[in-house]
Design a protein around this motif. Structure first.
Motif, PDB file in Angstrom:
ATOM      1  N   PHE B 167       0.873  -1.173   0.000  1.00  0.00           N
ATOM      2  CA  PHE B 167       0.000   0.000   0.000  1.00  0.00           C
ATOM      3  C   PHE B 167       0.912   1.225   0.000  1.00  0.00           C
ATOM      4  O   PHE B 167       1.685   1.428   0.928  1.00  0.00           O
ATOM      5  CB  PHE B 167      -0.895  -0.029   1.248  1.00  0.00           C
ATOM      6  CG  PHE B 167      -1.891   1.090   1.356  1.00  0.00           C
ATOM      7  CD1 PHE B 167      -2.934   1.208   0.445  1.00  0.00           C
ATOM      8  CD2 PHE B 167      -1.814   2.016   2.386  1.00  0.00           C
ATOM      9  CE1 PHE B 167      -3.878   2.233   0.553  1.00  0.00           C
ATOM     10  CE2 PHE B 167      -2.755   3.046   2.504  1.00  0.00           C
ATOM     11  CZ  PHE B 167      -3.786   3.149   1.588  1.00  0.00           C
ATOM     12  N   MET B 168       0.828   2.029  -1.067  1.00  0.00           N
ATOM     13  CA  MET B 168       1.734   3.176  -1.210  1.00  0.00           C
ATOM     14  C   MET B 168       1.170   4.407  -0.500  1.00  0.00           C
ATOM     15  O   MET B 168       0.003   4.757  -0.664  1.00  0.00           O
ATOM     16  CB  MET B 168       1.921   3.525  -2.688  1.00  0.00           C
ATOM     17  CG  MET B 168       2.542   2.432  -3.537  1.00  0.00           C
ATOM     18  SD  MET B 168       4.241   2.006  -3.060  1.00  0.00           S
ATOM     19  CE  MET B 168       5.079   3.579  -3.348  1.00  0.00           C
ATOM     20  N   VAL B 169       2.006   5.098   0.256  1.00  0.00           N
ATOM     21  CA  VAL B 169       1.642   6.358   0.897  1.00  0.00           C
ATOM     22  C   VAL B 169       2.754   7.357   0.609  1.00  0.00           C
ATOM     23  O   VAL B 169       3.902   7.136   1.012  1.00  0.00           O
ATOM     24  CB  VAL B 169       1.450   6.185   2.421  1.00  0.00           C
ATOM     25  CG1 VAL B 169       1.228   7.538   3.092  1.00  0.00           C
ATOM     26  CG2 VAL B 169       0.290   5.257   2.732  1.00  0.00           C
ATOM     27  N   ALA B 170       2.423   8.413  -0.130  1.00  0.00           N
ATOM     28  CA  ALA B 170       3.397   9.477  -0.417  1.00  0.00           C
ATOM     29  C   ALA B 170       4.699   8.936  -1.003  1.00  0.00           C
ATOM     30  O   ALA B 170       5.790   9.371  -0.628  1.00  0.00           O
ATOM     31  CB  ALA B 170       3.661  10.305   0.842  1.00  0.00           C
TER      32      ALA B 170
ATOM     33  N   VAL C  16       3.077  14.523   8.549  1.00  0.00           N
ATOM     34  CA  VAL C  16       1.929  13.829   9.145  1.00  0.00           C
ATOM     35  C   VAL C  16       0.771  13.885   8.153  1.00  0.00           C
ATOM     36  O   VAL C  16       0.183  14.946   7.929  1.00  0.00           O
ATOM     37  CB  VAL C  16       1.509  14.458  10.493  1.00  0.00           C
ATOM     38  CG1 VAL C  16       0.298  13.725  11.078  1.00  0.00           C
ATOM     39  CG2 VAL C  16       2.667  14.447  11.486  1.00  0.00           C
ATOM     40  N   LEU C  17       0.455  12.741   7.542  1.00  0.00           N
ATOM     41  CA  LEU C  17      -0.621  12.638   6.557  1.00  0.00           C
ATOM     42  C   LEU C  17      -1.823  11.938   7.174  1.00  0.00           C
ATOM     43  O   LEU C  17      -1.675  11.153   8.100  1.00  0.00           O
ATOM     44  CB  LEU C  17      -0.156  11.817   5.350  1.00  0.00           C
ATOM     45  CG  LEU C  17       0.868  12.459   4.429  1.00  0.00           C
ATOM     46  CD1 LEU C  17       1.397  11.413   3.447  1.00  0.00           C
ATOM     47  CD2 LEU C  17       0.242  13.618   3.662  1.00  0.00           C
ATOM     48  N   GLU C 132      -4.396  13.516   3.105  1.00  0.00           N
ATOM     49  CA  GLU C 132      -4.346  12.566   2.004  1.00  0.00           C
ATOM     50  C   GLU C 132      -5.716  12.631   1.324  1.00  0.00           C
ATOM     51  O   GLU C 132      -6.733  12.419   1.976  1.00  0.00           O
ATOM     52  CB  GLU C 132      -4.045  11.161   2.537  1.00  0.00           C
ATOM     53  CG  GLU C 132      -4.090  10.074   1.507  1.00  0.00           C
ATOM     54  CD  GLU C 132      -3.187  10.332   0.310  1.00  0.00           C
ATOM     55  OE1 GLU C 132      -1.980  10.501   0.487  1.00  0.00           O
ATOM     56  OE2 GLU C 132      -3.715  10.400  -0.826  1.00  0.00           O
ATOM     57  N   VAL C 133      -5.727  12.956   0.019  1.00  0.00           N
ATOM     58  CA  VAL C 133      -7.005  13.166  -0.686  1.00  0.00           C
ATOM     59  C   VAL C 133      -7.168  12.268  -1.904  1.00  0.00           C
ATOM     60  O   VAL C 133      -8.140  12.377  -2.646  1.00  0.00           O
ATOM     61  CB  VAL C 133      -7.151  14.643  -1.148  1.00  0.00           C
ATOM     62  CG1 VAL C 133      -7.217  15.586   0.048  1.00  0.00           C
ATOM     63  CG2 VAL C 133      -6.013  15.048  -2.092  1.00  0.00           C
ATOM     64  N   PHE C 167       1.137   8.140   8.846  1.00  0.00           N
ATOM     65  CA  PHE C 167      -0.199   8.083   8.246  1.00  0.00           C
ATOM     66  C   PHE C 167      -1.179   7.858   9.398  1.00  0.00           C
ATOM     67  O   PHE C 167      -1.091   6.854  10.104  1.00  0.00           O
ATOM     68  CB  PHE C 167      -0.249   6.922   7.237  1.00  0.00           C
ATOM     69  CG  PHE C 167      -1.549   6.765   6.491  1.00  0.00           C
ATOM     70  CD1 PHE C 167      -1.997   7.745   5.620  1.00  0.00           C
ATOM     71  CD2 PHE C 167      -2.323   5.620   6.639  1.00  0.00           C
ATOM     72  CE1 PHE C 167      -3.195   7.595   4.918  1.00  0.00           C
ATOM     73  CE2 PHE C 167      -3.521   5.461   5.940  1.00  0.00           C
ATOM     74  CZ  PHE C 167      -3.956   6.452   5.073  1.00  0.00           C
ATOM     75  N   MET C 168      -2.072   8.827   9.604  1.00  0.00           N
ATOM     76  CA  MET C 168      -2.996   8.758  10.737  1.00  0.00           C
ATOM     77  C   MET C 168      -4.246   7.961  10.380  1.00  0.00           C
ATOM     78  O   MET C 168      -4.855   8.177   9.334  1.00  0.00           O
ATOM     79  CB  MET C 168      -3.428  10.168  11.149  1.00  0.00           C
ATOM     80  CG  MET C 168      -2.307  11.078  11.610  1.00  0.00           C
ATOM     81  SD  MET C 168      -1.466  10.508  13.118  1.00  0.00           S
ATOM     82  CE  MET C 168      -2.831  10.565  14.303  1.00  0.00           C
TER      83      MET C 168
END
Lengths: 177, 177, 177
Positions: B167-170, C16-17, C132-133, C167-168
């Protein structure tokens, strides 16, 4: 399936979050079904159209006869309190409950506190399923924005009290807490 | 870049999920490029407008000459089966393939099963890229809701069979499986 | 709260996303407040309607007197550079800054580079909050799609340079990097 002493295998309160069709319900059912039957299933869905009716029927068909199903579109805390002692509880799902509360113009913070209290008083483990809805573009309409905010607050309140918080991705659980 | 014996460094099937501009394609390319060249790139995009043409051109410009590019907007399983033996495969992306299938009114469950079979029969590792689209507010229109459901089901089916799910985040990979 | 030697407890740059109401601001504030006061809070919000004014007021009321608040809807890099040396900085949030830049038709890539440079030159830790959108259905309108793309690129650029990316989910931090 029934094995003695498994009651301690999951914490008292578990929150299963995830997107649409991420396998939340299935994972939550598996968590509960690892505990001794019978189990209680609290459904918050209201079958107001064919799409929803089909979805409810599909979920219900998957569950065995060991599940007692209780419908509680609005009175979720009361439904949890009324479950016979010692019976593990699955609530599916909080997002529909929140939708119903908003449409009926109930007091959301009061209802949230009542839900938390009902979960904490349960004599058996409780697993709550909810949709994560806040990771897209800000919605155009104010009601959808308010819904995202209320859902986010509810999730934070429950996650702070839960012993386990799971974020589902493609049917797989990611442990957040 | 070409090093012998690296073929075993990634599992047979990898699913790279993530949101818009989360670095999915770049990460998937890096996974494949760690294997010996040449590589196969199966593109599902149809350049029906300028925005899409620009995006396709940008992705293509980034890839070296060691990539064989195959366009397969609809016939993805057939395209995977036709790739020369031993060549690692990158499919970018499943969400566009699913869009094309839905617009052409194909049988989605049958196409999904066919894709899984093609991936399992591949003689070299396969990396599938797809967009996670189910974490926003429920869309107003029924087609978008159906799309979320189909994408979610496809991801669950593939993730259950994949050796690795990311799962990709940023731009950063989170290992889900 | 003030303890000597804690300046090294968080990396120089933290991202912090998270989604709407996922507890991003609260977590970022806690990270900064673990460092010796005083702290600087750079706010990018423009209170153009009542909903936004209420949200800004709520955030401001939560912060103690040890916070210096600077408003920088557009000139974020300049604001970071102007903060007195040695003062930890919280930027809340990048998505509103990006919105303001797009509405004012600024050069986004240039502004992004400028932000990165300002963060790298800061003499104290910087914590950036952003939404994150990109994890919902592709939006209908082109501006929203462009916004998702710009936000995703900005997050990738910052995440590559950050010492910590979080990632929150439901108020809980998941460590991505």
């Amino acid at each position: 399936m029934i094995r003695a002493g498994m009651m301690d295998d999951i914490p008292h309160l578990t929150l299963v979050l995830g997107g649409a069709r991420s396998g939340k319900s299935r994972h939550a059912e598996a968590l509960i079904e690892a505990l001794p039957a019978p189990w209680a299933y609290v459904a918050t869905a209201q079958a107001y159209d064919d799409e929803m009716r089909a979805r409810i029927a599909e979920h219900r068909a998957r569950r065995s006869q060991d599940w007692l199903t209780i419908d509680a579109p609005l009175t979720l805390p009361e439904a949890i309190r009324a479950i016979p002692a010692g019976r593990p509880v699955l609530v599916d799902c909080l997002t529909l409950w929140l939708t119903n509360l908003m449409l009926a113009e109930h007091d959301i913070p009061a209802a949230s506190r009542d839900l938390i209290e009902a979960c904490e008083r349960s004599t058996a483990p409780v697993v709550l399923v909810s949709n994560e809805v806040g990771l897209g573009i800000v919605p155009d309409n104010a009601l959808a924005r308010r819904f995202r905010d209320e859902a986010g607050r509810l999730h934070q309140n429950l996650a702070a009290r839960a012993g386990s918080v799971i974020f589902m991705v493609a049917g797989l659980p990611m442990r957040v807490k």
